[in-house]
Scaffold this motif. Structure first.
Motif, short mmCIF file in Angstrom:
data_model
loop_
_atom_site.label_atom_id
_atom_site.label_comp_id
_atom_site.label_asym_id
_atom_site.label_seq_id
_atom_site.Cartn_x
_atom_site.Cartn_y
_atom_site.Cartn_z
N TYR B 55 8.48 -16.18 13.40
CA TYR B 55 9.80 -15.41 13.17
C TYR B 55 11.28 -16.17 12.80
CZ TYR B 55 13.35 -12.04 13.93
OH TYR B 55 14.40 -11.03 13.93
N PRO B 61 9.94 -9.51 11.30
CA PRO B 61 9.07 -9.00 12.61
C PRO B 61 7.46 -9.14 12.17
CG PRO B 61 10.47 -7.42 11.83
CD PRO B 61 10.81 -8.44 10.85
N ASP B 81 9.92 -8.60 17.40
CA ASP B 81 11.29 -8.88 16.69
C ASP B 81 12.33 -9.54 17.30
OD1 ASP B 81 11.93 -7.09 18.41
OD2 ASP B 81 12.50 -5.47 16.94
#
Lengths: 494, 492
Positions: B55, B61, B81
């Motif tokens: 990420y 995400p 996320d």
């Protein structure tokens, strides 16, 4: 051949009639028991296969099938089969097999096993009829057959005084409810001139004064609500559930109460689709849930506690019926299915407890969970599922019911149901705590005989499986609701 | 990230699948079955770190979705996320560290197999709560963290554990049902359970209903967060739970309430939420003050830490309720710093109890620094982090929370509230340092002269938490890489 499945009730009926004379000839108890069991299980499996066999009309037409009678009189003795009937039949047969198996080691020599199994077949035949008939008179006949056979089963150990009291209570209430049915039928016939489901339904649409019909619906609710143990017609249930032998308790709360639900579904959605009933039903649902749960809080006897919990779960099912949308009925049917798995599971477990520790009183059972691991696991799953803990089947259906209530504007009922869920956790949790508390006296582990282990294992696994993978069941049921309600039946005459 | 690997599903499922295996292996391996639990959680932590790295490099995400019961509107989704990655990672790291700690703690106790099996389910429940993408699945995991922890307290707890665990279950379950009512009412109006669709469907709910929905949901979260006056279960449960479970209860479970509140209430209903702001700020200050005052007068070391947790939850609620960029980010940052600091403090308390044969009354302790120097240092780190000493994680998060408070204070009344909140922070220093002095310094009590330093199995996970506290204190950039983009997009 097309109509063969509709004659499936004849199979348990046949089994019931041949079972007693045939097995009597064997003389030896063990062999009588084994043969009775084999015949019973075989008759159940054959009828189950006949029902779920892809028989053309119902599956192809995707709507109810109405078979008119051979005798073309006003008292049409017709059959009305739809997906909901098939659902209830399969439920009853599947559980019937487990109950028959479980009874094996519960029965004693002087319980006359051949009679017992013959009665089990007979009650199954009556349920079969009940779930397929298409007119009120046949409905009444099959209802009576079921009530009386159940009475004989409840009365099995008539030498025990408490069992006698419970049986008598059941008999009197049952007879009263029959009177209500008869009265309601005559009211219906008087005001509509019809007795078959579809005839009454069609007559209603141009009937002017409906007050008699509403009265009939209320009487039907009283009568069928009695069997389902809807408050305030529930008073027989705790006594009877507590005193009868455990397989019959499981049968009563798992299947017989669902017969009441089935009849109510038919009354409200097929025969008398009247406006304004939802207020009445939601009121019944609210008091049934609340009273069942609050009274269960006070119980010390495990079977009595589960009896009151049964009452409250019937209340949850009524929430779905009160909502009345396809989603709500889906929830009601799904909860009926789940309750028919969880409740027999806990009653089978209490049966084993009674056998192992000679008591189902909570204070005598302290700490059994620390020694009898299988039993403790199955009971915990049953309890958590009844409490509606996510991940187990009870949660999914309760969730659908509450969502349906919120979705159709019955927010107050949904909130009552949620509050009741909260109350109910208290007494399920209390049982769990007693199970795992340090025992005051030495507890010994009890092994389960295979005739107990198999049904208990089956139900435990089903509870977990449906909880984790509910989609096939929910999909089938929503299909069933879609194909059953509000569709004109396919009429065939033989 | 390849489709077939399903790393997020593995993170949640591997501990659940290994739970029964841990139970059965304990019949042969005894306490060593704890290593299976440790390896399962370590594996999940490594996967989660890998996801965090991916990420951080891509900024996208990671979402996985599976069918569950489509007819009932249910599907099973997991999403990592900027908000969920740091929280899920700290949950997994703390659970992994505590798994090793448990092995030493559970040494002489019975039923270790069941303990570790429940422990794994508990950890999976918390991780699943954070990763869930729809409200029903969220609720499922929310309850999954309740049931195993109930059994853990009821079976291996101290004192009147039956009553305490009952209270814990009933309080939290009623909170959860209130949450469920909120969830289902939301569904009735928006027709979706998805947490991420809520933000643009929020306008479908009429405001007068939305108010009650938010109240119902907040009650659910506040019970878990132990916000005054719904806090009474916490001191009992956290004090009487077995210490490794106290670490998780205080360290990460109650923080799940903060995460859930940010995710489900603040982020989708931001505009509406700000109208509650002042009331919630006052509630937060009350919680901070009450928790701090009660902690000051406790003589039981675990109870002291439990009340301190209540006070710290007040900080987080304060940060969220001011609803500014810094406030909310500070609240989430405080999850991380509190998880490390409070986890560390409870672990120290457990080590003391373990080495002194169950002494937990502060009046019977004293001068332990001479006998347990490493534990003393670690305890000091924990106290300093909570008190907000710079270079420790607590400083960064408290700084951001109060900065957020002043950022949102347009009127003098609001400024006054923030000033009171800052003053409440002094209480933390007071009870922390006083407890430190009474337990570790002063003359050594004669009956404690035989006490030895805790075993390495305890000290290693504790030191790990101390290192994390320093790491988050010196390099705030690490969590902020995730939190900052999220907060920028979520808070207008």
């Amino acid at each position: 051949m097309e109509l063969l499945p509709y004659y499936a009730p004849l199979i348990p009926l046949l089994a019931a009639s041949i079972l007693s004379p045939f097995t009597k000839a064997l003389r030896e108890y063990k062999r009588i028991l084994n043969l009775s069991l084999v015949i019973t299980v075989a008759s159940h499996i054959i009828s189950l296969l006949l029902v779920i066999m892809p028989h053309g009309l119902l599956w192809i037409s995707r709507r109810p099938v109405l078979v008119t009678s051979f005798l073309r009189t006003t008292f049409l003795s017709s059959l009305y089969v739809d997906y909901i009937s098939v659902f209830f039949i399969c439920l009853a047969l599947g559980l019937g097999i487990l109950v028959a198996l479980y009874s094996m080691h519960i029965l004693k020599e002087d319980d006359a096993p051949e009679l017992y199994y013959s009665l089990l077949n007979l009650v199954m035949a009556s349920l079969f009829l009940l779930f397929t008939v298409g007119d009120l008179i046949s409905l009444f006949a099959s209802w009576e057959l079921m009530s009386i056979t159940l009475y004989a089963l409840i009365f099995l150990r008539r030498s025990e005084p408490l069992s006698l009291e419970a049986g008598t209570k059941y008999l009197i209430m049952s007879a009263t409810s029959s009177a209500f049915i008869i009265y309601a039928i005559s009211l219906t016939y008087g005001s509509t001139g019809h007795l078959d489901f579809i005839g009454v339904q069609r007559a209603l649409s141009y009937e002017g004064d409906l007050s008699m019909v509403y009265l009939a619906v209320i009487f039907f609710t009283v009568a069928f609500g009695f069997k389902a143990a809807v408050v305030p017609f529930h008073t027989w249930a705790p006594d009877v559930y507590q005193e009868t032998i455990d397989p019959i308790t499981a049968f009563l709360s798992g299947i017989a109460s669902k017969a009441g639900i089935y009849a109510l579904l038919r009354i409200y959605f097929l025969i008398f689709p009247l406006p304004g009933l939802d207020v009445f039903i939601s009121f019944l649902a609210a008091i049934t849930m609340t009273l069942g749960n609050i009274t269960a809080l006070l119980q010390k006897n495990l079977k009595r506690l589960f009896a009151y919990s049964s009452i409250s779960h019937i209340g949850y099912i009524l929430v779905g019926i009160a909502v009345g949308t396809p989603y709500g009925i889906l929830g009601a049917l799904f909860h009926a299915l789940n309750h028919a798995l969880m409740k027999p599971l806990v009653f089978f477990c209490t049966g084993e407890l009674r056998r192992g520790y000679e008591s189902v009183s909570l204070d005598k059972l302290e700490g059994f969970g620390r020694v009898s691991h299988e039993l403790a696991f199955a009971t915990s799953i049953g309890l958590l599922s009844l409490a509606g803990i996510p991940g187990l089947n009870g949660f999914i259906s309760k969730f659908i019911l509450i969502a349906a209530a919120f979705g159709s504007g019955l927010a107050w009922l949904a909130i009552v149901a949620i509050i009741n869920s909260a109350i109910s956790v208290a007494y399920y949790l209390r049982v769990l705590q007693v199970m795992f508390r340090k025992p005051k006296v030495e507890m010994t582990a009890r092994a389960l005989p295979s005739s107990a282990l198999f049904p208990i294992l089956c139900l435990t696994l089903l509870c977990i499986a449906i909880g984790l993978v509910p989609s096939p069941f929910v999909e089938w049921l929503s299909e069933a609701v879609k194909n059953s309600l509000g569709r004109a039946p396919l009429i065939i005459s033989p | 990230m390849s489709e077939g690997l399903a790393p997020l599903l593995q993170i949640v499922l591997v501990p659940i699948i290994l739970a029964p295996i841990t139970y059965y292996s304990s019949k042969k391996m005894g306490i060593k079955s704890g290593y299976i639990a440790f390896i399962a959680l370590l594996y999940s932590s490594i996967l989660m770190s890998w996801i965090a790295l991916s990420y951080a490099t891509t900024g996208r995400p990671i979402i996985e979705e599976y069918n569950w019961a489509p007819v009932a509107g249910l599907y099973f989704g997991l999403r990592a996320d900027g908000l969920s990655i740091p929280v899920a990672l700290i949950i997994l790291l703390l659970s992994t560290a505590t798994a090793i700690y448990s092995m030493s703690y559970m040494e002489h106790k019975s039923g270790t197999g069941m303990y570790f099996a429940l422990y794994l389910l508990y950890a999976a429940g918390m991780t699943g709560t954070v990763l869930a993408t729809n409200l029903i699945q969220f609720y499922l995991f929310w309850e999954l963290m309740l049931v195993p922890s109930y059994f853990l307290i009821a079976e291996w707890g101290y004192g009147d554990r039956e009553r305490v665990s009952f209270k814990y279950f009933i309080y939290t379950h009623i909170g959860a049902l209130s949450l469920l009512a909120g969830i289902l009412a939301t569904y009735a109006f928006t027709g979706t359970f998805s947490i991420y669709e809520l933000s643009y469907k929020a306008s479908m709910i009429p405001p007068e209903v939305l108010r009650w929905i938010l109240v119902a949901m907040c009650i659910g979260f506040f019970v878990k967060m132990a916000v005054v006056p719904l806090h009474t279960w916490l001191p009992d449960a956290h004090a009487e739970a077995p210490t490794p479970i106290s670490v998780l209860l205080s360290g990460v479970m109650i923080e799940c309430g903060v995460y859930a509140m940010t995710r489900i209430v603040i982020s989708p209903f931001y505009r509406f939420f700000t109208s509650f702001s002042t009331a919630l700020t006052m509630l937060a200050v009350a919680t901070m003050f009450y928790g701090g005052m009660m902690a000051l007068v406790q003589s039981d070391i675990k109870r002291l830490l439990a009340y301190s947790s209540i006070s710290q939850m007040g900080y987080m609620l304060f940060g969220m309720s001011v609803a500014t960029y810094y406030g909310i980010m500070g609240a989430i940052y405080h999850i991380l710093s509190h998880a490390c600091a409070k986890g560390l403090l409870f672990a120290c308390a457990g080590a003391i109890m373990h080495q002194t044969e169950g002494k937990r009354d502060i009046r019977t302790l004293g001068g332990l620094a001479q006998r347990m120097p490493v534990t003393a240092i670690l305890f000091t780190v924990g106290v300093f982090s909570l008190a907000g000493v710079p270079t420790l994680a607590g400083f960064i998060s408290e700084f951001m929370i109060f900065l957020g408070g002043f950022e949102g204070a347009e009127t003098t009344e609001k400024v006054a509230i923030v000033i009171i909140a800052v003053l409440c922070a002094a209480l933390t220093t007071a009870y922390g340092l006083w407890a430190l002095r009474r337990v570790f310094f002063g003359p050594l009590k004669p009956e404690l002269s035989e006490v030895k330093e805790a075993s390495l199995l305890m000290l290693i996970p504790m030191s790990f938490l101390a290192v994390l506290s320093f790491l988050f204190g010196i390099y705030p950039k690490i969590p902020l890489t995730f939190l900052d983009p999220w907060a920028r997009s979520a808070i207008p």
